[in-house]
Design a protein around this motif. Sequence first.
Motif, PDB file in Angstrom:
ATOM      1  N   GLY A 144    -120.776  86.660  36.132  1.00  0.00           N
ATOM      2  CA  GLY A 144    -120.381  87.526  37.253  1.00  0.00           C
ATOM      3  C   GLY A 144    -118.986  87.215  37.763  1.00  0.00           C
ATOM      4  N   ILE A 145    -118.601  85.945  37.717  1.00  0.00           N
ATOM      5  CA  ILE A 145    -117.249  85.584  38.172  1.00  0.00           C
ATOM      6  C   ILE A 145    -116.241  85.740  37.033  1.00  0.00           C
ATOM      7  N   GLY A 146    -116.670  85.280  35.849  1.00  0.00           N
ATOM      8  CA  GLY A 146    -115.742  85.252  34.707  1.00  0.00           C
ATOM      9  C   GLY A 146    -115.345  86.633  34.232  1.00  0.00           C
ATOM     10  N   LEU A 147    -116.290  87.569  34.239  1.00  0.00           N
ATOM     11  CA  LEU A 147    -116.031  88.902  33.691  1.00  0.00           C
ATOM     12  C   LEU A 147    -114.902  89.610  34.439  1.00  0.00           C
ATOM     13  N   PRO A 148    -115.008  89.750  35.778  1.00  0.00           N
ATOM     14  CA  PRO A 148    -113.908  90.427  36.494  1.00  0.00           C
ATOM     15  C   PRO A 148    -112.580  89.689  36.313  1.00  0.00           C
ATOM     16  N   LEU A 149    -112.637  88.370  36.235  1.00  0.00           N
ATOM     17  CA  LEU A 149    -111.413  87.602  36.056  1.00  0.00           C
ATOM     18  C   LEU A 149    -110.735  87.949  34.738  1.00  0.00           C
ATOM     19  N   MET A 150    -111.547  87.989  33.677  1.00  0.00           N
ATOM     20  CA  MET A 150    -110.988  88.303  32.360  1.00  0.00           C
ATOM     21  C   MET A 150    -110.415  89.713  32.335  1.00  0.00           C
ATOM     22  N   VAL A 151    -111.155  90.654  32.955  1.00  0.00           N
ATOM     23  CA  VAL A 151    -110.663  92.045  32.991  1.00  0.00           C
ATOM     24  C   VAL A 151    -109.347  92.096  33.763  1.00  0.00           C
ATOM     25  N   GLY A 152    -109.289  91.327  34.857  1.00  0.00           N
ATOM     26  CA  GLY A 152    -108.064  91.288  35.659  1.00  0.00           C
ATOM     27  C   GLY A 152    -106.893  90.763  34.842  1.00  0.00           C
ATOM     28  N   VAL A 153    -107.132  89.682  34.085  1.00  0.00           N
ATOM     29  CA  VAL A 153    -106.058  89.115  33.255  1.00  0.00           C
ATOM     30  C   VAL A 153    -105.611  90.135  32.212  1.00  0.00           C
ATOM     31  N   MET A 154    -106.582  90.814  31.604  1.00  0.00           N
ATOM     32  CA  MET A 154    -106.244  91.821  30.589  1.00  0.00           C
ATOM     33  C   MET A 154    -105.414  92.941  31.213  1.00  0.00           C
ATOM     34  N   ALA A 155    -105.788  93.383  32.433  1.00  0.00           N
ATOM     35  CA  ALA A 155    -105.072  94.478  33.092  1.00  0.00           C
ATOM     36  C   ALA A 155    -103.632  94.072  33.387  1.00  0.00           C
ATOM     37  N   VAL A 156    -103.454  92.853  33.891  1.00  0.00           N
ATOM     38  CA  VAL A 156    -102.096  92.387  34.207  1.00  0.00           C
ATOM     39  C   VAL A 156    -101.267  92.303  32.923  1.00  0.00           C
ATOM     40  N   GLY A 157    -101.911  91.767  31.859  1.00  0.00           N
ATOM     41  CA  GLY A 157    -101.218  91.689  30.564  1.00  0.00           C
ATOM     42  C   GLY A 157    -100.836  93.071  30.065  1.00  0.00           C
ATOM     43  N   GLY A 158    -101.760  94.007  30.187  1.00  0.00           N
ATOM     44  CA  GLY A 158    -101.507  95.384  29.749  1.00  0.00           C
ATOM     45  C   GLY A 158    -100.368  96.004  30.534  1.00  0.00           C
ATOM     46  N   TRP A 159    -100.362  95.770  31.828  1.00  0.00           N
ATOM     47  CA  TRP A 159     -99.308  96.311  32.706  1.00  0.00           C
ATOM     48  C   TRP A 159     -97.934  95.770  32.293  1.00  0.00           C
ATOM     49  N   ALA A 160     -97.903  94.445  32.028  1.00  0.00           N
ATOM     50  CA  ALA A 160     -96.631  93.830  31.641  1.00  0.00           C
ATOM     51  C   ALA A 160     -96.171  94.358  30.281  1.00  0.00           C
ATOM     52  N   LEU A 161     -97.130  94.460  29.334  1.00  0.00           N
ATOM     53  CA  LEU A 161     -96.760  94.899  27.979  1.00  0.00           C
ATOM     54  C   LEU A 161     -96.264  96.340  27.972  1.00  0.00           C
ATOM     55  N   THR A 162     -97.005  97.230  28.668  1.00  0.00           N
ATOM     56  CA  THR A 162     -96.574  98.635  28.665  1.00  0.00           C
ATOM     57  C   THR A 162     -95.239  98.768  29.396  1.00  0.00           C
ATOM     58  N   GLY A 163     -95.063  97.932  30.440  1.00  0.00           N
ATOM     59  CA  GLY A 163     -93.780  97.963  31.160  1.00  0.00           C
ATOM     60  C   GLY A 163     -92.641  97.622  30.225  1.00  0.00           C
ATOM     61  N   ALA A 164     -92.838  96.576  29.405  1.00  0.00           N
ATOM     62  CA  ALA A 164     -91.782  96.169  28.469  1.00  0.00           C
ATOM     63  C   ALA A 164     -91.558  97.246  27.419  1.00  0.00           C
ATOM     64  N   ALA A 165     -92.673  97.845  26.958  1.00  0.00           N
ATOM     65  CA  ALA A 165     -92.538  98.859  25.894  1.00  0.00           C
ATOM     66  C   ALA A 165     -91.850 100.118  26.415  1.00  0.00           C
ATOM     67  N   LEU A 166     -92.111 100.446  27.687  1.00  0.00           N
ATOM     68  CA  LEU A 166     -91.577 101.710  28.221  1.00  0.00           C
ATOM     69  C   LEU A 166     -90.213 101.544  28.891  1.00  0.00           C
ATOM     70  N   ARG A 167     -89.714 100.317  28.976  1.00  0.00           N
ATOM     71  CA  ARG A 167     -88.429 100.105  29.655  1.00  0.00           C
ATOM     72  C   ARG A 167     -87.302 100.930  29.026  1.00  0.00           C
ATOM     73  N   PRO A 168     -87.178 100.940  27.678  1.00  0.00           N
ATOM     74  CA  PRO A 168     -86.116 101.765  27.085  1.00  0.00           C
ATOM     75  C   PRO A 168     -86.273 103.242  27.438  1.00  0.00           C
ATOM     76  N   VAL A 169     -87.532 103.686  27.533  1.00  0.00           N
ATOM     77  CA  VAL A 169     -87.766 105.098  27.865  1.00  0.00           C
ATOM     78  C   VAL A 169     -87.245 105.378  29.269  1.00  0.00           C
TER      79      VAL A 169
END
Lengths: 448, 136
Positions: A144-169
């Motif tokens: 119950g604690i670990g699951l939301p944490l992992m999803v949160g980490v994935m979301a932050v990672g996704g946000w950072a990655l898409t930000g880097a990918a879309l910066r040239p755009v």
Amino acid sequence: VRPRSGSLRMKITLAWAAGSLLVFALGAAFFYRDFINALDDSVTRALIVRVEDLSVVPALDRATLEADGQVVFPSQEPPLVEGEQLAAALEGRVQFDTTIEDVGEARVVAQPVVGADGSTAVVAAARSLGPVNRARERLALELGIGLPLMVGVMAVGGWALTGAALRPVRRMSRQAASISADRTGSRLPQPSGRDEIAELGHTLNQMLDRIEAMVVRERAFVDDASHEFRSPLAVLRGELELALLTSGTTKEIGARLQSALEETDRLAHLADELLVLARADAGQIRLDGGPVDVRERAGAVAERLRPIAPNEIRVTGPAAEASIEGPLADRIVENLLMNAVRHARGVVQLTVAPTDQEVVLTVGDDGAGFEPSRQQDVFDRFAVGDRSRGRTTGAGLGLAIVRALTEASGGRVEAGRDPVLGGALVTVHLPAAGSHRRLTGGSPASSR
Amino acid sequence: VTGPALVPRPRVLVIEDDPRFVDVLERFLTKKGFAVTVTMSGDQALWALNRAHPDVAVIDVMIPHPDGLEVCSGLRKAGWRGPIAVISARANDRDHDAALHAGADVFVAKPFRLADLEATLRCLLEGRRERQAPPS
């Protein structure tokens, strides 16, 4: 960067987080179920082994009972197995969960044993389910604690990655917003690498190149058109001023007004030519017009021009059907003949020659011919080459219209020197009737 | 023995290849008291200059080779100091600057009022007289 709802980055991040949540939740559910089942089974299996052991201990009193690993003699109150469960246990092995005083929830396994005297008794063993239940609660809490944490980490990672990918755009988008019709020379920042975004930048910059070339061409055209309007307007204005100044005879005033009238005709003709070009540019010409007999049309146009032409106009060649709108064919022939008549010394020769795929129309004259250095430009709008051959045309649009109409009809044009007459030679290739092949790739350089 | 006959007519050289506009200019300027010499191509400009000894030249930019600007700078290189009015149907800033750079005194865009051209030519001639005979 401020998260904007509806932005591509936000959408990708949300989808990524939702996907991660789904995968993790499913994984956790399966893991939880399998782990708890295994724990549960291990308790049952241990009890079965215990009951089997007890069944073969001969010295043991048949009423031996065991609770939570402690052997209790001779039995306990209330008994572990009684009633319906006792009846079932006398028939075969049973297992069930129950609550035992001082122990709590426990699992019981019971099975019948037959004594030496032939009597049947029941052997039962019980074990507390407390450790299993505690493990179950602990696992649920950790997941119950670990699951939301992992999803949160994935979301932050996704946000950072898409930000880097879309910066040239984003950079390209900012630059594109600053490009206007006045600053057509600007280009988008080209992203490094060879990925899709770099390719997008490259493609967009190529598009900007084409747009810039078009804008430059349009501006030059408008500039030239304005110039071509100014010349006859200057004459027109001058003639009218002179007519007003004239204190002489009505005959002289009449001559001035007649000249002014001719200039208005020139202006109207120019406006008409610009309209034809605009129509060709706008793609309003059908590719599969006709069929028309080019030889017949050419003959008719030549007939019409002969009375006003100072030169001899010869038309030769067999009947040849081309795929072009009739009025356009007339216009092409008329412009070619007018151009040749203007520059010929004595003879203009029009020849029609059909082949399998095309109808070749050539118009040659015995004039001075195109200057070799300007042969490439004679089809340009307001071509300088045209003007250098004498400025009786008004605007240098005749051959430009020939090219525009021919190409819009799927044909091509060439300019060169007439091998027989020695003057200019213009060759027009029109698609033959029934052939829908586009004749492309012609350069205005060669002649026959 | 009247006044105007004693005043020398100012000589103007017109270099323009459009016969219709030449006709208009010639008639107008003659009517306004100029002695007009016309040449319709650039390569005859120097010859016409030596023959007609003009006080002022009117040169169209768009004439066949050499074009009006080349003629203009050619006249200056040949040492002619008379005022030059360049006329052109192509009239953006670049054309204007190019004309002045080639040695023209004034750039007039077509179409223009003939009266304005006359005023411009008279003004140029006036300025030239003042330059030639400065007050002591």
